[in-house]
Every structure is written in C-alpha cells, then in structure tokens.
Write a protein that holds these residues in place. Structure first.
Motif, PDB file in Angstrom:
ATOM      1  N   VAL A   1      66.874  -0.652 117.635  1.00  0.00           N
ATOM      2  CA  VAL A   1      66.113  -1.033 116.437  1.00  0.00           C
ATOM      3  C   VAL A   1      66.884  -0.767 115.147  1.00  0.00           C
ATOM      4  O   VAL A   1      66.525  -1.304 114.088  1.00  0.00           O
ATOM      5  CB  VAL A   1      64.741  -0.305 116.422  1.00  0.00           C
ATOM      6  N   ALA A   2      67.965  -0.008 115.185  1.00  0.00           N
ATOM      7  CA  ALA A   2      68.703   0.336 113.960  1.00  0.00           C
ATOM      8  C   ALA A   2      69.173  -0.893 113.179  1.00  0.00           C
ATOM      9  O   ALA A   2      69.050  -0.927 111.942  1.00  0.00           O
ATOM     10  CB  ALA A   2      69.878   1.251 114.287  1.00  0.00           C
ATOM     11  N   PRO A   3      69.708  -1.955 113.832  1.00  0.00           N
ATOM     12  CA  PRO A   3      70.094  -3.136 113.045  1.00  0.00           C
ATOM     13  C   PRO A   3      68.903  -3.795 112.350  1.00  0.00           C
ATOM     14  O   PRO A   3      69.058  -4.354 111.253  1.00  0.00           O
ATOM     15  CB  PRO A   3      70.696  -4.074 114.099  1.00  0.00           C
ATOM     16  N   LEU A   4      67.734  -3.713 112.948  1.00  0.00           N
ATOM     17  CA  LEU A   4      66.543  -4.279 112.324  1.00  0.00           C
ATOM     18  C   LEU A   4      66.063  -3.397 111.175  1.00  0.00           C
ATOM     19  O   LEU A   4      65.553  -3.902 110.174  1.00  0.00           O
ATOM     20  CB  LEU A   4      65.432  -4.452 113.367  1.00  0.00           C
ATOM     21  N   ALA A   5      66.240  -2.089 111.305  1.00  0.00           N
ATOM     22  CA  ALA A   5      65.913  -1.188 110.204  1.00  0.00           C
ATOM     23  C   ALA A   5      66.816  -1.451 108.997  1.00  0.00           C
ATOM     24  O   ALA A   5      66.377  -1.413 107.845  1.00  0.00           O
ATOM     25  CB  ALA A   5      66.020   0.265 110.654  1.00  0.00           C
ATOM     26  N   ASP A   6      68.093  -1.745 109.250  1.00  0.00           N
ATOM     27  CA  ASP A   6      69.010  -2.094 108.163  1.00  0.00           C
ATOM     28  C   ASP A   6      68.582  -3.404 107.491  1.00  0.00           C
ATOM     29  O   ASP A   6      68.646  -3.546 106.262  1.00  0.00           O
ATOM     30  CB  ASP A   6      70.433  -2.230 108.695  1.00  0.00           C
ATOM     31  N   TYR A   7      68.161  -4.354 108.296  1.00  0.00           N
ATOM     32  CA  TYR A   7      67.644  -5.647 107.785  1.00  0.00           C
ATOM     33  C   TYR A   7      66.443  -5.400 106.878  1.00  0.00           C
ATOM     34  O   TYR A   7      66.324  -5.990 105.798  1.00  0.00           O
ATOM     35  CB  TYR A   7      67.305  -6.496 108.996  1.00  0.00           C
ATOM     36  N   VAL A   8      65.535  -4.515 107.302  1.00  0.00           N
ATOM     37  CA  VAL A   8      64.360  -4.189 106.492  1.00  0.00           C
ATOM     38  C   VAL A   8      64.775  -3.538 105.176  1.00  0.00           C
ATOM     39  O   VAL A   8      64.214  -3.848 104.113  1.00  0.00           O
ATOM     40  CB  VAL A   8      63.409  -3.275 107.293  1.00  0.00           C
ATOM     41  N   THR A   9      65.760  -2.660 105.223  1.00  0.00           N
ATOM     42  CA  THR A   9      66.227  -2.013 103.993  1.00  0.00           C
ATOM     43  C   THR A   9      66.728  -3.043 102.988  1.00  0.00           C
ATOM     44  O   THR A   9      66.431  -2.966 101.788  1.00  0.00           O
ATOM     45  CB  THR A   9      67.338  -0.999 104.314  1.00  0.00           C
TER      46      THR A   9
ATOM     47  N   GLY B   1      69.771 -14.277 114.121  1.00  0.00           N
ATOM     48  CA  GLY B   1      71.156 -13.906 114.364  1.00  0.00           C
ATOM     49  C   GLY B   1      71.334 -12.479 114.854  1.00  0.00           C
ATOM     50  O   GLY B   1      72.384 -12.137 115.409  1.00  0.00           O
ATOM     51  N   LEU B   2      70.310 -11.654 114.672  1.00  0.00           N
ATOM     52  CA  LEU B   2      70.358 -10.264 115.128  1.00  0.00           C
ATOM     53  C   LEU B   2      69.805 -10.078 116.539  1.00  0.00           C
ATOM     54  O   LEU B   2      69.816  -8.961 117.055  1.00  0.00           O
ATOM     55  CB  LEU B   2      69.563  -9.369 114.164  1.00  0.00           C
ATOM     56  N   LEU B   3      69.331 -11.169 117.151  1.00  0.00           N
ATOM     57  CA  LEU B   3      68.663 -11.086 118.458  1.00  0.00           C
ATOM     58  C   LEU B   3      69.472 -11.858 119.497  1.00  0.00           C
ATOM     59  O   LEU B   3      69.156 -13.002 119.828  1.00  0.00           O
ATOM     60  CB  LEU B   3      67.241 -11.648 118.353  1.00  0.00           C
ATOM     61  N   PRO B   4      70.510 -11.270 120.068  1.00  0.00           N
ATOM     62  CA  PRO B   4      71.418 -12.013 120.959  1.00  0.00           C
ATOM     63  C   PRO B   4      70.774 -12.454 122.269  1.00  0.00           C
ATOM     64  O   PRO B   4      71.266 -13.386 122.910  1.00  0.00           O
ATOM     65  CB  PRO B   4      72.550 -11.016 121.220  1.00  0.00           C
TER      66      PRO B   4
END
Length: 224
Positions: free
Chosen positions: A39-47, A156-159
C-alpha cells in the motif's frame, strides 16, 4: 498472486461484522499499516493528491485490501463524508466505513467469499470529497474531467489489474472518458436507497461482482 495460494497481500481485515471503522483502535491499526509494501505506493499517491486537492478532502486507501497487488479495481463516484476525518469519518475509502453503502458492500463481499486482501482495491473516479462541510453533491462533468489524470496514474500503479468494476452511473461516465483498454463491469451503487428498496439491484450488484472475479481469474490464467 492467484486464488488458492497460501500467501496474502493486505493485512487481515476485521471480519466480526460491518462498520469496523467506527472503532478508534481499528483505525489506528490501519493507519499503522500504510507503510506496508502493498500500500505504500498508494499512500504516496494520496500524499500528492492532498497537496493538490486539499488534505481534508482526500482519504487513504484501506490497507487491509490488496493495494497495488489487486486484480480488481472497484471505482465509486467520490468519497463521502464518512471517508474523511474532518467530516466525522474514518479517513479511508473502505467497505468497513460506518455508513449504509459501505455496509452493503461488506455484506456482499462476505456472501461471495471475496478475499479483500488478495483481490480488490477500492477507490473513486473523483478521488476527493466534493461538496460542502455538511453534504456531498453529485459529481459534475468538470469533476470527472479533473479526475481523469489521477485515475490514469492509479491504473499505472496496479500492475496486476485485470478488471474494473464501475459502481454507479457517475463512475461509469468518468471511466468512459479515459479510453483505457481494460475489461469493465458496470453495477448499481450500493446505497441503501438502491439496494434496500430495490432487491433486483442487489442481485445485479452481486452478479456483477462475481462476474468481475471470473474475468480476473480467466485473464490471470492467460486464457483471454
């Protein structure tokens, strides 16, 4: 990761009943999981989204779902008040939220045996709260247009993404503008106004979710 494998992606969600996000301890647990790899890449997206759209308007992804490993993306219209801390909500886009629509989704997942940790990630075609302090408003064409690039970035974040479930007419309208070549399934919105008084819509939503799972399995096995 395919169905039947022993590993898991997201952390175990509470399964003793719906509306788990009304428990402050559960919310604290979920916040502690936002740095986990899935979930960390999605947390960065939210930021990044919060920096552009307002910290009080963009909730987090639920880390007890599959995150970037998800095969199924569930797209609703826009976060409701119960998804934002500033309006008395959880701070997460989640079927564990303390509202009727979330409870309906939670119960359908239970009926179908959906493993949220492996299968799904839930988001919105307009990823920020729209409306005033006390009441959300329907998404307008301008909202859907502004949300496009953020949804393109999310895809693009969901391979492992195989299929998108478009929940409600506004989610379907927003997705149709993108032209992304992925299978989609359109289903009714899970609001109590829809499902509790129109049983056929509950049946349509259940059937659509099951169809999406079948698509995800077939595509993952390389037969489409």
């Amino acid at each position: 990761m395919t169905d039947g494998e022993s590993g898991t992606t997201g952390a175990e969600p509470r399964s003793d009943g719906p509306r788990a996000n009304r428990d402050p301890d559960e919310l604290a647990r979920k916040r502690s999981l936002l740095t986990e790899p899935h979930v960390a890449p999605l947390a960065d997206y939210v930021t990044r989204l919060r920096g552009e759209r307002g910290a009080d308007r963009v909730p987090d992804f639920d880390p007890t779902e599959a995150g970037v490993e998800a095969k199924i993306l569930l797209l609703l219209e826009a976060p409701g008040g119960k998804a934002t801390v500033e309006r008395g909500g959880s701070g997460f886009v989640s079927p564990d939220n303390n509202d009727g629509s979330a409870e309906n989704m939670w119960r359908l997942f239970q009926e179908l045996g959906v493993d949220r940790r492996r299968e799904v990630v839930t988001w919105n075609v307009v990823p920020w709260y729209i409306g005033g302090d006390s009441k959300i408003r329907p998404a307008e064409s301008s909202d859907l247009l502004e949300g496009q690039r953020y949804i393109e970035e999310l895809v693009g974040l969901l391979p492992n993404l195989r299929v998108v479930v478009l929940i409600g007419k506004h989610a379907a309208r927003g997705w149709q503008r993108l032209g992304i070549d992925l299978p989609t399934v359109e289903v009714p919105h899970p609001s109590p106004q829809n499902l509790n008084v129109r049983p056929h819509m509950r049946d349509q939503l259940r059937a659509g979710l099951q169809h999406a799972r079948e698509i995800a399995r077939v595509v993952s096995n390389g037969t489409v």
